[in-house]
Design a protein around this motif. Structure first.
Motif, PDB file in Angstrom:
ATOM      1  N   CYS A  35     -30.046 -39.206 -17.807  1.00 15.53           N
ATOM      2  CA  CYS A  35     -29.474 -37.886 -17.459  1.00 15.53           C
ATOM      3  C   CYS A  35     -28.450 -37.978 -16.339  1.00 15.53           C
ATOM      4  CB  CYS A  35     -30.585 -36.913 -17.099  1.00 15.53           C
ATOM      5  SG  CYS A  35     -31.490 -37.366 -15.594  1.00 15.53           S
ATOM      6  N   LEU A  36     -28.505 -39.051 -15.546  1.00 13.91           N
ATOM      7  CA  LEU A  36     -27.633 -39.260 -14.382  1.00 13.91           C
ATOM      8  C   LEU A  36     -27.968 -38.234 -13.284  1.00 13.91           C
ATOM      9  CD1 LEU A  36     -24.230 -39.851 -16.216  1.00 13.91           C
ATOM     10  CD2 LEU A  36     -25.814 -41.592 -15.374  1.00 13.91           C
ATOM     11  N   PRO A  37     -27.803 -38.552 -12.006  1.00  7.79           N
ATOM     12  CA  PRO A  37     -27.284 -39.821 -11.513  1.00  7.79           C
ATOM     13  C   PRO A  37     -28.287 -40.971 -11.685  1.00  7.79           C
ATOM     14  CG  PRO A  37     -27.994 -38.439  -9.673  1.00  7.79           C
ATOM     15  CD  PRO A  37     -28.138 -37.617 -10.917  1.00  7.79           C
ATOM     16  N   ASP A  84     -35.141 -42.265 -15.979  1.00  8.28           N
ATOM     17  CA  ASP A  84     -34.620 -41.395 -14.923  1.00  8.28           C
ATOM     18  C   ASP A  84     -35.026 -42.014 -13.588  1.00  8.28           C
ATOM     19  OD1 ASP A  84     -33.512 -39.228 -13.573  1.00  8.28           O
ATOM     20  OD2 ASP A  84     -35.216 -37.884 -13.926  1.00  8.28           O
ATOM     21  N   VAL A  85     -34.487 -41.492 -12.517  1.00 10.87           N
ATOM     22  CA  VAL A  85     -34.755 -42.051 -11.180  1.00 10.87           C
ATOM     23  C   VAL A  85     -36.255 -42.089 -10.878  1.00 10.87           C
ATOM     24  CG1 VAL A  85     -32.539 -41.455 -10.146  1.00 10.87           C
ATOM     25  CG2 VAL A  85     -34.362 -39.739 -10.171  1.00 10.87           C
ATOM     26  N   SER A  91     -37.209 -38.302  -7.537  1.00  8.33           N
ATOM     27  CA  SER A  91     -36.334 -37.156  -7.811  1.00  8.33           C
ATOM     28  C   SER A  91     -35.978 -36.417  -6.539  1.00  8.33           C
ATOM     29  CB  SER A  91     -37.067 -36.189  -8.759  1.00  8.33           C
ATOM     30  OG  SER A  91     -37.122 -36.724 -10.051  1.00  8.33           O
ATOM     31  N   MET A  92     -35.093 -35.437  -6.693  1.00  5.20           N
ATOM     32  CA  MET A  92     -34.749 -34.579  -5.553  1.00  5.20           C
ATOM     33  C   MET A  92     -36.016 -33.878  -5.067  1.00  5.20           C
ATOM     34  SD  MET A  92     -31.091 -32.957  -6.686  1.00  5.20           S
ATOM     35  CE  MET A  92     -31.423 -32.746  -8.444  1.00  5.20           C
ATOM     36  N   HIS A 145     -36.396 -29.666 -17.029  1.00  8.01           N
ATOM     37  CA  HIS A 145     -34.930 -29.739 -17.069  1.00  8.01           C
ATOM     38  C   HIS A 145     -34.472 -29.471 -18.511  1.00  8.01           C
ATOM     39  CE1 HIS A 145     -30.995 -30.401 -15.750  1.00  8.01           C
ATOM     40  NE2 HIS A 145     -31.013 -31.681 -15.431  1.00  8.01           N
ATOM     41  N   ARG A 185     -31.001 -23.511 -10.164  1.00 12.01           N
ATOM     42  CA  ARG A 185     -31.586 -24.849  -9.932  1.00 12.01           C
ATOM     43  C   ARG A 185     -32.392 -24.754  -8.643  1.00 12.01           C
ATOM     44  NH1 ARG A 185     -28.984 -30.824 -10.129  1.00 12.01           N
ATOM     45  NH2 ARG A 185     -29.437 -30.373 -12.305  1.00 12.01           N
ATOM     46  N   LEU A 233     -32.801 -26.731 -13.768  1.00  9.39           N
ATOM     47  CA  LEU A 233     -33.670 -27.803 -13.244  1.00  9.39           C
ATOM     48  C   LEU A 233     -34.617 -27.231 -12.188  1.00  9.39           C
ATOM     49  CD1 LEU A 233     -32.982 -31.484 -12.285  1.00  9.39           C
ATOM     50  CD2 LEU A 233     -33.907 -29.972 -10.544  1.00  9.39           C
ATOM     51  N   ASN A 285     -41.622 -37.087 -14.493  1.00  5.55           N
ATOM     52  CA  ASN A 285     -41.023 -35.973 -13.738  1.00  5.55           C
ATOM     53  C   ASN A 285     -40.545 -34.849 -14.657  1.00  5.55           C
ATOM     54  OD1 ASN A 285     -38.764 -37.005 -14.967  1.00  5.55           O
ATOM     55  ND2 ASN A 285     -37.947 -37.971 -13.139  1.00  5.55           N
ATOM     56  N   ASN A 286     -39.642 -34.006 -14.115  1.00  2.00           N
ATOM     57  CA  ASN A 286     -39.073 -32.891 -14.884  1.00  2.00           C
ATOM     58  C   ASN A 286     -38.442 -33.355 -16.198  1.00  2.00           C
ATOM     59  OD1 ASN A 286     -37.060 -34.225 -13.421  1.00  2.00           O
ATOM     60  ND2 ASN A 286     -36.516 -32.437 -12.183  1.00  2.00           N
TER      61      ASN A 286
HETATM   62  N1  NVA Z   1     -35.398 -36.103 -12.064  1.00  3.30           N
HETATM   63  C1  NVA Z   1     -34.132 -35.911 -11.394  1.00  3.30           C
HETATM   64  C2  NVA Z   1     -33.126 -35.371 -12.352  1.00  3.30           C
HETATM   65  C3  NVA Z   1     -31.761 -35.140 -11.782  1.00  3.30           C
HETATM   66  C4  NVA Z   1     -30.814 -34.563 -12.758  1.00  3.30           C
HETATM   67  C5  NVA Z   1     -34.314 -34.990 -10.206  1.00  3.30           C
HETATM   68  O1  NVA Z   1     -35.030 -33.989 -10.338  1.00  3.30           O
HETATM   69  O2  NVA Z   1     -33.753 -35.263  -9.153  1.00  3.30           O
END
Ligand code: NVA
Ligand code: CP
Length: 310
Positions: free
Chosen positions: A260-262, A219-220, A223-224, A129, A102, A124, A159-160
């Motif tokens: 997909c969480l969180p 999804d959020v 992202s990270m 993902h 990841r 990821l 996003n991913n």
């Molecule tokens: N799009 C989010 C997915 C987390 C599982 C991220 O990349 O942070």
């Protein structure tokens, strides 16, 4: 299949075969049948970003298959101090039987595969993902039966998740509509490759995307890696890009919601909708375990699954 770097590397037959193995391994686990197919094998798991589901499901999955998972925090490896990925790949290939990684850049996952000599799994990147979408498709099969000709919709940041969902949906025979604001649409490479596919629609209007959908994903918004943009993105996404009861009223009556969480509740999804669909969402999280075990047995060439997987 030598690696799982991205879903576009799979044929439809390979995709369906992984899902079938996932269902089989899930049933065996529930029936108490042991599956020590990876006895003596070691999976290295490199994490450069946080994780709950990916880490725990791969770790538990590898143990259930009789193998050994090895957690490797990228910041503790020499990689974190600049050792090239090419060298890391060649060293780790001599100790391990497969690597799950990841990280940020998709190129790093591709380089691991290029320079290493063992199967690489993408856990990821900023771009994709794939393991999550395999779990999502497996969950939808459980609820809806088949994936063919279902209508999927994704609402939010391109996003991913959105990128892999577009690839996975089209590969599985479903249609996919994505609603994202300008500037936050799926990756250019994805739009170039699939933009003209009649089963793919890109819009800025979530109501257009969700109309008659069988499954709605979100999804959020940040992202990270995007944390510094959190407040800016809130202003852009908050008025329109939320999965709520009003938006779902234009979907099919039996619509299923996946996340997909969180989750950031009251941002990309309301607490009300999240709780109404919680059974599906947590089954989706559980299926990470089963489908990733399927990926592991296929990649590591377990003979009993080899015949259904060329
Ligand atoms: N799009 C989010 C997915 C987390 C599982 C991220 O990349 O942070
Ligand atoms: N959905 C997902 O990949 O979760 P984690 O970030 O917890 O691994």
């Amino acid at each position: 299949m030598n690696h799982l770097l991205k879903l576009s590397d799979l044929t439809k037959e390979e995709l369906l075969s992984i899902l079938e193995t996932g269902h089989d391994l899930k049933k065996k686990l529930k029936d108490g049948i042991e599956t020590p197919y990876l006895k003596g094998k070691t999976l290295g798991m490199i994490f450069q970003k946080a994780s709950t589901r990916t880490r725990v499901s791969f770790e538990v999955g590898m143990s259930q298959l009789g193998g050994k998972p090895l957690y490797l925090s990228a910041s503790d490896l020499q990689m974190g101090r600049g050792e090239p990925i090419e060298d890391t790949a060649r060293v780790l290939s001599r100790y391990l039987d497969a690597i799950m990684i990841r990280t940020f850049k998709q190129e790093d996952v591709e380089s691991l595969a290029e320079y290493g000599s063992i199967p690489i799994i993408n856990g990821l990147t900023d771009l994709y993902h794939p393991c999550q979408i395999l779990a999502d498709l497996m969950t939808i099969q459980e609820v809806k039966g088949s994936l063919e000709n279902l209508k999927f919709a994704f609402v939010g940041d391109g996003n991913n998740m959105a990128n892999s969902l577009i690839v996975g949906s089209l590969l599985a025979g479903a249609s996919i509509s994505v609603a994202s604001p300008k500037g936050y649409q799926p990756d250019e490479l994805i739009l170039e490759t699939y933009g003209k596919n009649p089963k793919f629609i890109l819009t800025e209007n979530p109501y257009e995307a969700v109309k008659d959908a069988d499954v709605v994903f979100t999804d959020v918004w940040a992202s990270m890696g995007d944390e510094s943009e959190t407040e800016k993105r809130k202003l852009i996404f908050q008025d329109l890009y939320q999965v709520n009861t009003e938006l779902l009223s234009v979907a099919q009556p039996e619509v299923m919601v996946q996340h997909c969480l969180p989750a950031h509740k009251e941002e990309e999804i309301t607490t009300e909708v999240f709780e109404q669909h919680a059974d599906y969402i947590f089954e989706e999280a559980e299926n990470r375990l089963h489908v990733q075990k399927a990926v592991l047995v296929h990649l590591m060439g377990v003979p009993m699954y080899a015949s259904e997987f060329k």
